[in-house]
Write a protein that holds these residues in place. Structure first.
Motif, mmCIF file in Angstrom:
data_model
loop_
_atom_site.group_PDB
_atom_site.id
_atom_site.type_symbol
_atom_site.label_atom_id
_atom_site.label_comp_id
_atom_site.label_asym_id
_atom_site.label_seq_id
_atom_site.Cartn_x
_atom_site.Cartn_y
_atom_site.Cartn_z
ATOM 1 N N LEU B 108 57.085 152.880 -3.068
ATOM 2 C CA LEU B 108 55.290 153.135 -3.242
ATOM 3 C C LEU B 108 55.558 154.853 -2.950
ATOM 4 N N LEU B 109 55.704 155.469 -1.924
ATOM 5 C CA LEU B 109 55.466 156.961 -1.545
ATOM 6 C C LEU B 109 57.021 157.471 -2.669
ATOM 7 N N ALA B 110 58.116 156.659 -3.309
ATOM 8 C CA ALA B 110 58.747 157.602 -3.845
ATOM 9 C C ALA B 110 58.486 157.527 -5.514
ATOM 10 N N LEU B 111 57.412 156.623 -5.505
ATOM 11 C CA LEU B 111 56.885 156.312 -6.951
ATOM 12 C C LEU B 111 55.741 157.738 -6.904
ATOM 13 N N THR B 112 55.272 158.303 -6.339
ATOM 14 C CA THR B 112 53.992 159.690 -6.343
ATOM 15 C C THR B 112 55.094 160.934 -5.990
ATOM 16 N N ILE B 113 56.430 160.497 -6.237
ATOM 17 C CA ILE B 113 56.859 162.000 -6.014
ATOM 18 C C ILE B 113 56.998 163.093 -7.741
ATOM 19 N N SER B 114 56.102 162.029 -8.047
ATOM 20 C CA SER B 114 56.137 162.121 -9.528
ATOM 21 C C SER B 114 54.567 163.191 -9.685
ATOM 22 N N TYR B 115 54.306 163.431 -8.934
ATOM 23 C CA TYR B 115 52.844 164.115 -9.150
ATOM 24 C C TYR B 115 53.791 165.829 -7.748
ATOM 25 N N PRO B 116 54.115 166.177 -7.485
ATOM 26 C CA PRO B 116 54.839 166.645 -6.814
ATOM 27 C C PRO B 116 55.692 168.348 -8.109
ATOM 28 N N LEU B 117 56.506 166.754 -8.860
ATOM 29 C CA LEU B 117 57.077 166.840 -9.652
ATOM 30 C C LEU B 117 56.460 168.247 -11.063
ATOM 31 N N SER B 118 55.277 167.546 -11.391
ATOM 32 C CA SER B 118 54.725 167.528 -12.794
ATOM 33 C C SER B 118 53.807 169.145 -12.110
ATOM 34 N N ILE B 119 53.001 169.198 -10.153
ATOM 35 C CA ILE B 119 52.538 170.142 -10.043
ATOM 36 C C ILE B 119 52.932 171.022 -10.151
#
Lengths: 322, 236
Positions: B108-119
């Motif tokens: 689940l945490l790995a899936l949220t890495i898209s947030y910092p990446l897109s920021i």
């Protein structure tokens, strides 16, 4: 390791104030298949849970393969393959996945695991359902998966809690066959309500009632112990009166009593002959009939069967119901 | 150790055989997306702090749904009996179960890495606080999961396990929200027990060993209680 694989001494278990098991002592040797018989709530499952170290006894102890259940529960569990009542399995898993899991939990890895998997799958005929999820399986197949996981590590002792319940006759006979095969080299304890089952599968019966062991014998000896055999002869009347026919059989030397039985077809007479001891009177009955020129239509031996003994032993002390 | 990993692996995979894990992960990600993007452009800053703030809160409410069945369901269906009668200790079962659900949480945490990446594509993102934020999420999440496992060890009813876990973890989260009403001594003690207090300082980018130890102690305590609960069945 000695030949005594299970040695239970004075096992006692209280649930709160209820005594589920009281001073049960018994031994089971290598290569024995022992049937654990008793009404619901008699203490069969409790005994099995104690032997598998799932629960601890309140009093007494037991050794499995020479290891005490209090000293080293893990070593005891390694010696045992266990199938709990109603076969609780992870229904969301595939059969193969589940068996791999069970094997790994038993310390099997790699090629050794593969080899054992192939063998138990063959023994339990699970080949066709390996890729199915356990939840989809019929009761019979689930039972076999349960047996397969119990066998995967080639345990010297198998403890099976009601392995036949809910199976149709064909499935039951397959499982029975399998258990008898397994019982040749290993020690098996199985619990059941089904008395016919015990006769077919087990070399010895332990009857338990209200937490106490009330009998420990072979099925045949138990049957013999409970009562004398009786012989029922059916003869064609052919004009003979009932008393004439009874007279013929009462001349047999070892016959203690001869009685007419109800239930004969018209023109036939059923006579019950009870011997003095445990003699087999079938030959004498046949000869007596021939010499008196009576036509013998049928002859059967009836002992007091396991059902009767079971009922006597388990209701005699307080009326446990099943 | 092998048995622990076998149990953990089975637990982890079994999440993907049923719908619960997918549903919970979807709900978490959708809720996070909603709250995060609603205000992100108002701040006009390339920072992931808001994401950690929201995620920290969402997880306190949603992770108990992943742990509720861990032991309760095994007790209800009786599979616990087969598991325990294999050559494993109760401690191995508890740790294995915990690692299994922790693995799912890791996904689940790995899936949220898209947030910092897109920021980071929108502005100059400072990755330092991102990593400490993830550490905070991992630690607080572990504590919530361990509490959930503990609640699951007390009952054979998943719903009860869910509500007990929810109550406890939300309680620990809100502890520092009413401090103004309390005398100073009590306030600082309660603040110290609060998840959010420890979480927020890490999410700001400050890794303090005391915060780490706090969450680790909660995990150890909850797992020890679960162990006792599982073991007590032998003597009941």
């Amino acid at each position: 390791m000695s030949d005594v694989m299970i040695d239970a001494r004075d096992l006692t278990k209280h649930y709160g104030r209820v005594a589920a098991l009281r001073n049960a002592s018994f031994q089971v040797n290598r290569g024995e298949v022992v049937g654990f018989l008793g009404p619901n709530g008699a203490g069969k499952t409790t005994t099995m849970k104690i032997l598998t170290c799932f629960i601890a006894p309140s009093g007494g102890t037991a050794q499995v393969g020479g290891v005490d259940i209090f000293d080293d529960p893990l070593a005891v569990r390694e010696l045992i393959g266990y199938l709990p009542e109603s076969t609780p399995l992870y229904t969301e898993m595939l059969v193969l996945e589940y068996l791999q899991f069970a094997g790994k939990m038993r310390g099997l890895r790699g090629a050794g695991l593969e080899a054992r998997l192939r063998q138990v799958v063959e023994e339990t005929s699970l080949g066709e359902v390996l890729g199915k999820s356990i939840g989809e399986l019929s009761k019979g197949f689930r039972q076999r998966v349960g047996l397969a996981q119990a066998l995967i590590h080639e345990p010297p002792v198998l403890i099976l809690d009601e392995p036949m319940s809910g199976l149709d006759p064909n499935q039951a006979s397959e499982i029975r066959e399998l258990i008898r095969d397994i019982g040749r080299e290993r020690t098996v304890i199985l619990s059941t309500h089904n008395l016919a089952e015990v006769r077919l599968t087990c070399g010895r019966v332990l009857i338990i009632s209200q937490g106490q062991l009330v009998a420990d014998d072979t099925p045949d000896e138990l049957a013999a112990r409970a009562g004398k055999p009786r012989f029922i002869a059916t003869v064609k009347q052919n004009g003979h009166s009932s008393s004439e026919i009874r007279e013929v059989f009462s001349l047999i030397g070892d016959a203690a009593s001869v009685k007419e039985q109800s239930g004969g077809a018209p023109g036939e007479l059923k006579v019950e002959v009870v011997p003095e001891g445990n003699q087999d009177l079938r030959a004498e009955i046949f000869r007596a009939a021939v010499s008196a020129e009576l036509v013998l239509l049928g002859l059967e031996q009836r002992g007091e069967n396991l059902e009767d003994i079971f009922r006597q032993l388990t209701t005699g002390n307080g009326g446990a119901s099943s | 150790m092998r048995s622990v990993l076998t149990i953990a692996g089975r637990q982890f995979r079994s999440y993907f055989n049923g719908p619960v894990a997918y549903i919970v992960i979807c709900i978490i990600l959708l809720t996070l997306g909603f709250f995060f993007w609603k205000t992100f452009f108002l701040f006009g800053r390339a920072s992931a702090r808001e994401m950690f703030r929201w995620l920290g809160l969402i997880l306190v409410f949603s992770l108990p749904a992943l742990t509720m069945g861990l032991l309760a369901e095994e007790k209800r269906t009786g599979t616990i009996e087969l598991l325990i009668t294999m050559p494993v200790t109760e401690a191995q079962v508890i740790v294995g179960k915990f690692l299994g659900v922790l693995g799912l949480y890791g996904v689940l945490l790995a899936l949220t890495i898209s947030y910092p990446l897109s920021i980071s594509t929108l502005g100059d993102l400072d990755w330092g606080p991102v990593w400490s934020g993830y550490l905070a999420l991992l630690l607080q999440g572990s504590a919530v999961l361990a509490i959930g496992l503990m609640a699951s060890s007390w009952t054979s009813n998943q719903l009860i396990a869910l509500f007990v876990a929810l109550t406890l973890s939300v309680l620990f989260w809100v502890l520092d929200k009413f401090l103004a009403l309390l005398p100073t001594n009590a306030a600082s003690a309660l603040q110290w027990l609060s998840f959010d207090y420890h979480f927020q300082s890490m999410a700001r980018g400050v890794i303090d060993l005391r915060d780490v130890l706090f969450f680790v102690s909660v995990v150890v305590f909850a797992l020890a209680v679960a162990f006792r609960a599982l073991e007590s069945r032998r003597w009941s």
